[in-house]
Design an enzyme around this catalytic site. Sequence first.
Site, PDB file in Angstrom:
ATOM      1  N   ASP A 147      30.139  36.220  39.991  1.00 42.34           N
ATOM      2  CA  ASP A 147      31.456  36.925  39.824  1.00 42.34           C
ATOM      3  C   ASP A 147      31.757  36.640  40.729  1.00 42.34           C
ATOM      4  OD1 ASP A 147      31.141  38.122  35.548  1.00 42.34           O
ATOM      5  OD2 ASP A 147      30.156  36.422  36.493  1.00 42.34           O
ATOM      6  N   LYS A 198      36.566  33.217  30.816  1.00 43.12           N
ATOM      7  CA  LYS A 198      35.896  34.706  30.814  1.00 43.12           C
ATOM      8  C   LYS A 198      37.305  35.357  30.901  1.00 43.12           C
ATOM      9  CE  LYS A 198      33.168  38.122  32.033  1.00 43.12           C
ATOM     10  NZ  LYS A 198      31.361  38.572  32.959  1.00 43.12           N
ATOM     11  N   LYS A 207      37.638  33.327  35.431  1.00 41.96           N
ATOM     12  CA  LYS A 207      38.032  34.629  34.539  1.00 41.96           C
ATOM     13  C   LYS A 207      39.248  35.437  35.252  1.00 41.96           C
ATOM     14  CE  LYS A 207      34.838  38.946  35.042  1.00 41.96           C
ATOM     15  NZ  LYS A 207      33.520  39.836  35.487  1.00 41.96           N
TER      16      LYS A 207
END
Lengths: 488, 298, 287
Positions: free
Chosen positions: B135, B234, B198
């Site tokens: 991430d 996400k 995300k």
Amino acid sequence: MSKSKTLKFDTGGAYSPAPESTDHIQLKDRYGLFIDGNFTPSKAGKYFDTINPANEEKISEVPEANTKDVDSAVQAARQAYEKVWSKMKPSERGKYIFRIARLIQERAREFAVIESLDGGKPIRESRDVDIPLAAAHFFYYAGWADKLDFAFPGCRTKSLGVAGQIIPWNFPLLMAAWKIAPALAAGNTVVLKPAETTPLTALKLAEVIREADVPPGVVNIITGGGETGKMLVKHPDVNKVAFTGSTEVGKFIMKTLAGSGKRYTLELGGKAANIIFEDAAINQAVEGIVDAIFFNQGHVCCAGSRLYVQESVAKEVISKLKDRMNTLVIGDPLDKNTDIGAINSRMQLEKICEYVDIGKKEGGSVYQPSCTLPEKGFWYAPTLFADVSQSHRIVQEEIFGPVLAIQTFRTVDEVISKANNTPYGLSGGVWTDKGSKLFKVTKEIRAGVIWANTFNKFDPSSPFGGYKESGMGREGGIDGLHSYVELV
Amino acid sequence: MINYYPRIYPIDQVGAEERVSRLFSRSIKKESKIRALKLALSMIDLTTLEGKDSLGKVRQLCYKAAHLHDQFSNLPQVAAVCVYPNMVDVAKKTLEGSSIKIAAVATAFPSGMTTLEAKLNEVKSVVDAGVDEVDMVMSRGRFLQGDYSYVFDEVAKVKNTCGQAHLKVILETGELVTLDNVRKASDLAMDAGADFIKTSTGKVKPAATPPVVLVMLEAIRDFYKRTGKIVGMKPAGGISTAKLAIQYLVMVRETLGKEWLTPDRFRFGASSLANDILMQIVKQSTGVYQSINYFSID
Amino acid sequence: MDKRLKIRKTYKLFIDGKFPRTESGRYYKWTDAKKTIDMSICRGSRKDFRNAVVAARKAFKDWSNRNAYNRSQILYRIGEMLEGCCDQFIGELVLQGLTKSAAEKEITQTIDRLLYYAGWADKYQQVFSRVNPVSLPYFNFTVPEATGVVAVCAPEESSLLGFVSVFAPVIAGGNTCVVLASQSRPLCSVSCAEILQNSDVPAGVVNILTGFRSELLEHFSSHMDINAIIYCGENLQEIKMVEENASLNVKRAIVYNDEDWSKNNSQGPYYILKTQEMKTTWHPVGM
């Protein structure tokens, strides 16, 4: 080159049933006419059924008012006007109207369920849009009752007397609110005839009005069909007629009233143009298209039934529109997830089918998402027609169903002239991110309500009404008061 | 460095918020609800990203990930755990043999305020440690300065360094503020090679909000239509109730279709969400409202 | 015979939706005309005023951004709550020296006046806005906007009707306010605070202080974060001071001297307009 990828929606069976409960509502098997503060049986003793269009089952019986009934109602309104209502202090009149608003808010869920049962519209819409707007309408106009001196510069106002009001079946309670609230605020009394297929919420409103202790005769509600409406319009002791419905009947009313000196306002049909420019916020515009024509099953006079999309973005818009249509849930109006409910009546369903056939014969290409429609009841899937032009009947005539006709355009001047190329002029929509273009287009569209970067938004303070054959007069805001007073 | 010119795609905030309201009015009950709850559970990236994380904390979190609520049978497992780079080893060891993925934040999470070299080194180190997912944080300052080529280049280089690991790009939408920016950043991240986009680090308020999630899902949809490439989404931070999680699943289903309703394409970055979902699942099954006392907190 | 001891009410300040005592701890004695009751009324300080202004400023953004329908309903709700507590107010007005019938008239007029302003909250914009036909290709429109935080010195004598007549148009117009109650007749104002708290009025929109006008007027009129001050009274020296202090930050000074609040025309949309600013916007119309 990009391959066209498909997304799988078929929301049709995606969600488990989420029915709104109906065990708390109270409905009578048979209703009377609400005249002079009481429910009385019709003098003719004739009744007709009102059914649930989702399953064709009978809900209740309501009277078919005849000439004598209409006369009683008008007389009751006249007496109440002369003896009580016109003599009352305006701020006190306002308080009665505030009471009606508050009572509707208290009974909101019951009204919403009955509206969906009787008319076929999804419970989510009656719950979130129709009923709150109806209460708000009464609340807004209640405040005007003692402030009329400020509404019209340089003029005082005088009420007209008795108003005869005829409303349609697409927003039954809301249309009743749009008619009754300003009439009462301006000091008039009312005889209202709800539509034949949707009388129940108006009769519930009568119960609320009685509970609010509104003096008898100030509001009278009589049920019946087209004949009853004619009798009301023709009655010599009605000072003002307010009608919302088809242009055809509107013209008939104008002819009937010619030479009578009676005032009238008409809110008639429409065939609104919804214009998407290439620099619009496309995703929101697609949502706006759906709202404009599929909301309320397309039974909306101001529906955006003609889509004009700039050619450079047409492919994207239409593809996204089709995807979005595949997420619409068509089904039981009382299911909280339903987006598109039942068509209001067999007659209306036949009319829609007829037009879609005409459109096919005229060479338009049809798109409908695949969905299983229930067996009983009146249903129609949302429908797109592409490859059509201004000369096609389905582009010219009002269908009053979930059917959208799509055309492309290239320049601003072209689309403005096409948007205006219609005898109607109720509403229109413009989608662009550029402010100056937005105001230029809204300025040039000949329609009474223009939505820029949105569609189908209503508020009691915002005037609504049409140009040309879409009617005359406005409802909502200060202009809405204008039709119910005489300026002195 | 290639020149990257972001496409201008205007988003109308009022319209987007109205769409959200419509989507959130969906009523998910009975079988739909149970399916949605279990699906949401399987999409959680159970996360601990605090300066005070220790070996013990991470061990306990990982154990919870593999044993959400043993008293109840047939529960799905969470999708992944998400930890700082120096906790990857202990996470891997604790979760050895399980199918739960290991995700690590990298590139100077959460601020991203360091050199490209340092960021790429950090990514390499977690990839070498064997993570399944990385991430990364986007450089918001550079983005707001208008240095889109720099931001693009950074994402592309990080993707290159990821090898087999999947790359999630954190946009930190709370700092981007406008939906126009969210759209622009989403397109940029996807153009540069992101496997997932995300919303947030969870360290900045607001974190994931419904209109932001909608805009990102629509960006993914438009990207898919244009290129055929599948990118996941996400939302992270601020999702602590099962109800909100289900509403987001509705949003996914009606924007991207049912094929996106899988942990391979949608995750929730959350910590306390799991227990709320568990309580809802047990309530659906027993008919009785639950208390947190009966569920483990780790 | 055992007589039940009644619980005496404590009259406190109303700041930010809560009821604190004055931070100064001071009080002044108040007794009714017949000298049957002795009360300690908070003698509010400049710090109380300062805190109230902070609360009003904090509440302003939300209150002014609420839609007009919402404000209208809240004002109506205040009327509903007041109607339910008629007897309490009649009792206090009588203690303050009115006859019972005069007290009844005053409370009913007050409720009706609140309803009147509830009905204006979603209409004054239509009456006072304009689209201006400028001679250039621009869409040009003018709308009223709330001025901000308003300091109010409520009337000394008309302690319920006058009190409400002064702050209702202020909040109907989207402003928040700090009100100094009548010094000689403070009871109804403090009870009004209870009504406001019951009526969904957000904390900080109306703040009510009791105390000595002679001490507080200086601060009410000179505070740099107040946008307008409303003074009710006839004292020429006080009026001069208020207007002079207003010049410090160019706050709008509104003086109601010699106003009979019981008259029918002591209400109207122009009372709202006094605490509004007119904003004009231009936008091109063209391709």
